[in-house]
Write a protein that holds these residues in place. Structure first.
Motif, PDB file in Angstrom:
ATOM      1  N   TYR A  78       1.892  -2.675  -3.419  1.00 24.45           N
ATOM      2  CA  TYR A  78       2.891  -2.421  -4.614  1.00 24.45           C
ATOM      3  C   TYR A  78       4.144  -3.227  -4.037  1.00 24.45           C
ATOM      4  N   CYS A 123       5.253   4.099   3.894  1.00 28.52           N
ATOM      5  CA  CYS A 123       5.577   2.902   3.980  1.00 28.52           C
ATOM      6  C   CYS A 123       6.554   2.460   3.209  1.00 28.52           C
ATOM      7  N   ASP A 145      -2.500   0.638  -1.410  1.00 27.22           N
ATOM      8  CA  ASP A 145      -2.855   0.344  -2.801  1.00 27.22           C
ATOM      9  C   ASP A 145      -3.144   1.481  -3.454  1.00 27.22           C
ATOM     10  N   CYS A 146      -2.534   2.728  -3.280  1.00 21.26           N
ATOM     11  CA  CYS A 146      -3.112   4.124  -3.807  1.00 21.26           C
ATOM     12  C   CYS A 146      -2.373   4.147  -5.249  1.00 21.26           C
ATOM     13  N   GLY A 147      -1.099   3.499  -5.554  1.00 23.45           N
ATOM     14  CA  GLY A 147      -0.691   3.543  -6.727  1.00 23.45           C
ATOM     15  C   GLY A 147       0.256   4.915  -7.080  1.00 23.45           C
ATOM     16  N   ALA A 148       0.435   5.821  -6.063  1.00 26.80           N
ATOM     17  CA  ALA A 148       0.864   7.239  -6.236  1.00 26.80           C
ATOM     18  C   ALA A 148       2.435   7.027  -6.722  1.00 26.80           C
ATOM     19  N   CYS A 149       3.262   5.820  -5.790  1.00 19.33           N
ATOM     20  CA  CYS A 149       4.606   5.965  -6.304  1.00 19.33           C
ATOM     21  C   CYS A 149       4.736   5.297  -7.587  1.00 19.33           C
ATOM     22  N   CYS A 166       4.419   8.941  -1.281  1.00 20.03           N
ATOM     23  CA  CYS A 166       3.504   7.648  -0.216  1.00 20.03           C
ATOM     24  C   CYS A 166       2.844   8.314   0.872  1.00 20.03           C
ATOM     25  N   PRO A 167       1.538   8.472   0.694  1.00 18.25           N
ATOM     26  CA  PRO A 167       0.712   9.123   1.746  1.00 18.25           C
ATOM     27  C   PRO A 167       0.901   8.526   3.162  1.00 18.25           C
ATOM     28  N   VAL A 168       1.092   7.232   3.041  1.00 11.43           N
ATOM     29  CA  VAL A 168       1.391   6.487   4.286  1.00 11.43           C
ATOM     30  C   VAL A 168       2.486   6.385   4.964  1.00 11.43           C
ATOM     31  N   CYS A 197       1.049  -0.725   2.998  1.00  8.72           N
ATOM     32  CA  CYS A 197       0.711  -0.027   1.797  1.00  8.72           C
ATOM     33  C   CYS A 197      -0.877  -0.038   1.630  1.00  8.72           C
ATOM     34  N   ILE A 201       8.633  -1.592   0.102  1.00  7.31           N
ATOM     35  CA  ILE A 201       7.407  -1.242   0.576  1.00  7.31           C
ATOM     36  C   ILE A 201       6.997  -2.213   1.472  1.00  7.31           C
TER      37      ILE A 201
HETATM   38 FE1  SF4 Z   1       2.909   4.148  -0.650  1.00  7.48          FE
HETATM   39 FE2  SF4 Z   1       0.616   4.269  -2.479  1.00  7.48          FE
HETATM   40 FE3  SF4 Z   1       3.075   3.222  -3.073  1.00  7.48          FE
HETATM   41 FE4  SF4 Z   1       1.378   1.703  -1.382  1.00  7.48          FE
HETATM   42  S1  SF4 Z   1       0.914   2.373  -3.458  1.00  7.48           S
HETATM   43  S2  SF4 Z   1       3.738   2.244  -1.340  1.00  7.48           S
HETATM   44  S3  SF4 Z   1       0.495   3.406  -0.097  1.00  7.48           S
HETATM   45  S4  SF4 Z   1       2.492   5.300  -2.590  1.00  7.48           S
END
Ligand code: SF4
Length: 78
Positions: free
Chosen positions: A2, A24, A41-45, A20-22, A39, A34
């Motif tokens: 992302y 980053c 690619d979880c999409g949470a952000c 963001c779980p990691v 990243c 980012i």
């Molecule tokens: Fe973090 Fe997920 Fe967003 Fe990537 S997509 S920046 S891992 S929250």
């Protein structure tokens, strides 16, 4: 990965950082970035950004496509 684009500039809300779980997402002088190498690619952000600055790299509007390279450069220089 992302990518954070223009709407983040001088806003840096940081709601994404909490999601963001990691961990980053890093702070630059005028924008957040980012790390494309971290990243997952979880999409949470993306949905939590109040200025809708975050896009999956392939979904970046054309005029902001260069933010992908800007993120790479940012982390090359750190
Ligand atoms: Fe973090 Fe997920 Fe967003 Fe990537 S997509 S920046 S891992 S929250």
């Amino acid at each position: 990965p992302y990518v954070i684009a223009q709407p983040c500039v001088d806003v840096k809300d940081k709601a994404c950082v909490d999601e963001c779980p990691v961990d980053c997402i890093y702070e630059g002088k005028r924008s957040l970035y980012i790390n494309p190498n971290e990243c997952v690619d979880c999409g949470a952000c993306e949905p939590v950004c109040p200025t809708e600055a975050i896009f999956y790299e392939d979904d970046l509007p054309d005029e902001w496509a260069w933010y992908k390279d800007a993120a790479v450069s940012f982390f090359d220089e750190v």
